[in-house]
Design a protein around this motif. Structure first.
Motif, short mmCIF file in Angstrom:
data_model
loop_
_atom_site.label_atom_id
_atom_site.label_comp_id
_atom_site.label_asym_id
_atom_site.label_seq_id
_atom_site.Cartn_x
_atom_site.Cartn_y
_atom_site.Cartn_z
N HIS A 66 58.86 29.91 36.53
CA HIS A 66 57.67 30.75 36.68
C HIS A 66 57.09 30.65 38.10
O HIS A 66 56.74 31.67 38.71
N LEU A 67 56.99 29.43 38.62
CA LEU A 67 56.42 29.26 39.96
C LEU A 67 57.31 29.92 41.01
O LEU A 67 56.81 30.49 41.99
N ALA A 68 58.64 29.86 40.82
CA ALA A 68 59.55 30.49 41.77
C ALA A 68 59.39 32.00 41.76
O ALA A 68 59.44 32.64 42.82
N LEU A 69 59.19 32.60 40.58
CA LEU A 69 58.97 34.04 40.52
C LEU A 69 57.63 34.42 41.15
O LEU A 69 57.51 35.45 41.81
N LEU A 70 56.61 33.57 40.95
CA LEU A 70 55.32 33.80 41.60
C LEU A 70 55.48 33.78 43.12
O LEU A 70 54.93 34.63 43.83
N ALA A 71 56.23 32.82 43.63
CA ALA A 71 56.46 32.72 45.07
C ALA A 71 57.26 33.90 45.59
O ALA A 71 57.04 34.36 46.72
N GLN A 72 58.14 34.43 44.78
CA GLN A 72 59.00 35.52 45.20
C GLN A 72 58.30 36.87 45.20
O GLN A 72 58.55 37.72 46.05
N THR A 73 57.38 37.07 44.25
CA THR A 73 56.80 38.40 44.05
C THR A 73 55.35 38.53 44.48
O THR A 73 54.85 39.65 44.56
N ARG A 74 54.67 37.43 44.74
CA ARG A 74 53.25 37.49 45.07
C ARG A 74 53.00 36.77 46.39
O ARG A 74 53.73 35.84 46.79
N ASP A 75 51.96 37.15 47.08
CA ASP A 75 51.59 36.52 48.34
C ASP A 75 50.76 35.28 48.05
O ASP A 75 49.53 35.28 48.17
N GLU A 76 51.44 34.23 47.64
CA GLU A 76 50.80 32.95 47.32
C GLU A 76 51.43 31.86 48.17
O GLU A 76 52.47 31.27 47.81
N PRO A 77 50.87 31.55 49.35
CA PRO A 77 51.48 30.60 50.28
C PRO A 77 51.75 29.23 49.66
O PRO A 77 52.79 28.62 49.95
N ARG A 78 50.86 28.75 48.81
CA ARG A 78 51.06 27.41 48.24
C ARG A 78 52.23 27.40 47.28
O ARG A 78 52.99 26.43 47.21
N ALA A 79 52.41 28.49 46.54
CA ALA A 79 53.57 28.58 45.65
C ALA A 79 54.86 28.68 46.46
O ALA A 79 55.86 28.03 46.12
N LYS A 80 54.84 29.47 47.52
CA LYS A 80 56.03 29.60 48.36
C LYS A 80 56.41 28.27 48.99
O LYS A 80 57.58 27.92 49.07
N SER A 81 55.42 27.52 49.45
CA SER A 81 55.69 26.22 50.06
C SER A 81 56.26 25.24 49.04
O SER A 81 57.20 24.49 49.33
N ALA A 82 55.70 25.25 47.81
CA ALA A 82 56.17 24.34 46.77
C ALA A 82 57.62 24.60 46.41
O ALA A 82 58.39 23.66 46.14
N ILE A 83 58.03 25.88 46.40
CA ILE A 83 59.39 26.24 46.03
C ILE A 83 60.36 26.08 47.20
O ILE A 83 61.38 25.40 47.08
N SER A 84 60.05 26.68 48.33
CA SER A 84 60.99 26.64 49.45
C SER A 84 61.15 25.23 50.00
O SER A 84 62.24 24.83 50.41
N GLY A 85 60.07 24.45 50.01
CA GLY A 85 60.16 23.09 50.50
C GLY A 85 60.57 22.08 49.44
O GLY A 85 60.62 20.88 49.72
N GLN A 86 60.83 22.57 48.20
CA GLN A 86 61.21 21.68 47.09
C GLN A 86 60.19 20.56 46.93
O GLN A 86 60.53 19.40 46.72
N GLU A 87 58.93 20.92 47.04
CA GLU A 87 57.86 19.94 46.94
C GLU A 87 57.57 19.58 45.49
O GLU A 87 57.30 18.41 45.17
N PHE A 88 57.58 20.59 44.60
CA PHE A 88 57.27 20.38 43.18
C PHE A 88 58.26 21.15 42.33
O PHE A 88 58.56 22.32 42.59
N ILE A 89 58.77 20.49 41.29
CA ILE A 89 59.64 21.15 40.31
C ILE A 89 59.08 20.80 38.93
O ILE A 89 59.00 19.62 38.55
N GLY A 90 58.67 21.83 38.19
CA GLY A 90 58.03 21.61 36.91
C GLY A 90 58.93 21.92 35.73
O GLY A 90 59.78 22.81 35.78
#
Length: 480
Positions: A66-90
């Motif tokens: 879900h967070l990866a799709l949020l980062a892919q489709t919405r302008d949410e910098p914190r979500a994009k950072s969490a996914i691209s930087g592999q900071e959080f995996i839920g």
């Protein structure tokens, strides 16, 4: 991301529980709140919120797919950072009532057996949930279908060897492994019934799912290690295990989970959602209780500022920003026919539901002798009337008198004028609908849906007259 077929859009105003939304639907309608961003942290959290407050939505949105799709489709910098930087995996794990009930209905088990069974079921459930997260990670971090299939096969082979002891089988894809684990869970329940009826298992039959009888979350940790190695994940990645609806558990179960939160300082953190007063204990099985602020933190959704924020220029009504945004997102993500022919791109809550007689600010004539002043002199107390005459014509009159008393005067006037089939109209409008929801997203969606259903039934009439929903019927729905 895993490929998804184009979905059939439905009326999302009729779906008020995130549990029943698809991944695409939830991401499209999700409004990130202060509580959500707080949960993206390397800390154990217990999320408290009333029914309908959005706990399940938060827990599901923390999951990697879900967070990866949020980062892919919405302008949410914190979500994009969490996914691209592999900071959080839920990993999302609902404590479903059906399997929690499967624990509670075995009254013949003693306390030790009951704890062992809970631990076994939590272990296998977390591993089943992990397969979905692993699939999402492979699709996100590995390029090319062939390479993705190779990594998935290697991971599944490794997990099969360590998670499956009886019978010894090796699977080649995560879907096969998931189905086997689900079958193992079912076989375990059958064995428990047979043990109860016959006093034990037949000679030579091993208990189902032996690997999941070990220390809590050890099988899940093994899966995390295997996936991290194959994908070369960020070694500082924080893994989040989102346990949803923990109010269904018992105090003993909370104590077991608390023990993990107290004793394990590694990179796997619990995000547990439950209703207020349903985090039943801070005790653990290791003699040292949890300490709020040190071992974990409470996140109270009922005080989330995003839910109560006012829209720009809206000084009197709480929650209007969230309400308007939610209405717009539900419109955009739903079947276009729910506002067919209306130019849906221009429609928001106020265009459909109209203004509120009681709550929306208006320029009113409050000069002595005006209709408003006559209502004040008719219904207000003597002290209020005296103060109104004293402040008439001054700036203080607006915020000290008219802003506070305008709504009650209109309501009192309408109640006095009720005759026969005449109905109230004052409990109408978008701002009133949002206020009646009491900052609860589920209540708000239900109110919106009731009003839109009314609008659909009368659509031809409304379109012909180019009118919004009638104030009488809006009042009846908002006050029910």
């Amino acid at each position: 991301m895993p490929n998804e077929q184009p979905r059939h859009r439905r009326n999302l105003f009729e779906v008020d529980n995130a549990r029943n939304l698809s991944r695409q639907e939830l991401v499209e309608t999700f409004i990130p709140t202060q509580s959500f961003w707080r949960l993206l942290s390397a800390k154990h959290n217990v999320v408290l919120g009333a029914r309908g407050q959005g706990k399940t939505a938060l827990a599901k949105m923390l999951s990697h797919d879900h967070l990866a799709l949020l980062a892919q489709t919405r302008d949410e910098p914190r979500a994009k950072s969490a996914i691209s930087g592999q900071e959080f995996i839920g990993v999302y794990l609902p404590t479903r009532l059906e399997w929690v009930g499967g624990l509670k209905n075995k009254s013949w088990l003693n306390e030790r057996q009951r704890e062992e069974l809970f631990q076994w079921r939590l272990n296998i459930a977390s591993c089943i949930a992990f397969t979905a997260t692993a699939s999402s990670c492979i699709a996100t971090y590995i390029d090319g279908r062939a390479k993705q299939a190779q990594i998935e096969r290697e991971l599944t082979n490794q997990l099969s060897k360590h998670w499956i002891i009886e019978p010894k089988v090796i699977f080649d894809d995560l879907l096969q492994l998931r189905r086997h684990l689900e079958d193992t869970d079912y076989r375990k329940q059958i064995q428990l019934v047979r043990e109860r009826a016959a006093g034990g298992l037949p000679a030579g039959e091993l208990p189902a799912g032996l690997a999941f009888g070990m220390e809590l979350f050890n099988p899940l940790r093994h899966g995390i290690r295997q996936l991290s190695r194959l994908l070369s994940l960020n070694p500082n990645c924080t893994w989040l295990l989102c346990l949803d609806e923990a109010e269904f558990l018992e105090e003993m179960d909370h104590r077991i989970i608390n023990s993990h939160m107290r004793a394990y300082p590694d990179n796997l953190f619990i995000k547990l959602t439950t209703m207020p007063y349903c985090h039943y204990t801070l005790d653990t099985n290791i003699g040292a209780p949890l300490v709020h602020g040190q071992d974990f933190g409470y996140v109270n959704m009922d005080s989330d500022r995003v839910l109560t924020a006012r829209a720009p220029g809206d000084m009197d009504t709480i929650g209007t920003r969230f309400g308007r945004t939610l209405f717009r997102k539900l419109i955009d993500a739903s079947d276009p026919q729910i506002l067919e022919g209306d130019g849906r791109e221009a429609f928001g809550a106020y265009e459909v539901l109209g203004a509120s007689e009681l709550l929306d600010p208006r320029r009113e004539d409050w000069q002595p002798g005006s209709e408003n002043f006559r209502l004040l002199e008719k219904y207000a107390s003597s002290d209020t009337i005296a103060r109104a005459h004293k402040l008439a014509g001054t700036k203080a009159f607006g915020y000290a008198i008219s802003r506070k008393i305008n709504g009650p005067l209109l309501l009192r006037k309408q109640v006095d004028e009720l005759r026969g089939n005449k109905a109230l109209t004052v409990y109408s409008g978008a701002r009133m609908a949002i206020r009646c929801a009491d900052d609860n997203p589920r209540h708000l969606i239900r109110i919106f849906n009731s009003l839109l259903m009314l609008r659909t039934r009368e659509q031809k009439k409304l379109m012909a007259m180019r009118r919004r929903i009638g104030d009488r019927k809006s009042t009846r729905l908002n006050s029910s």
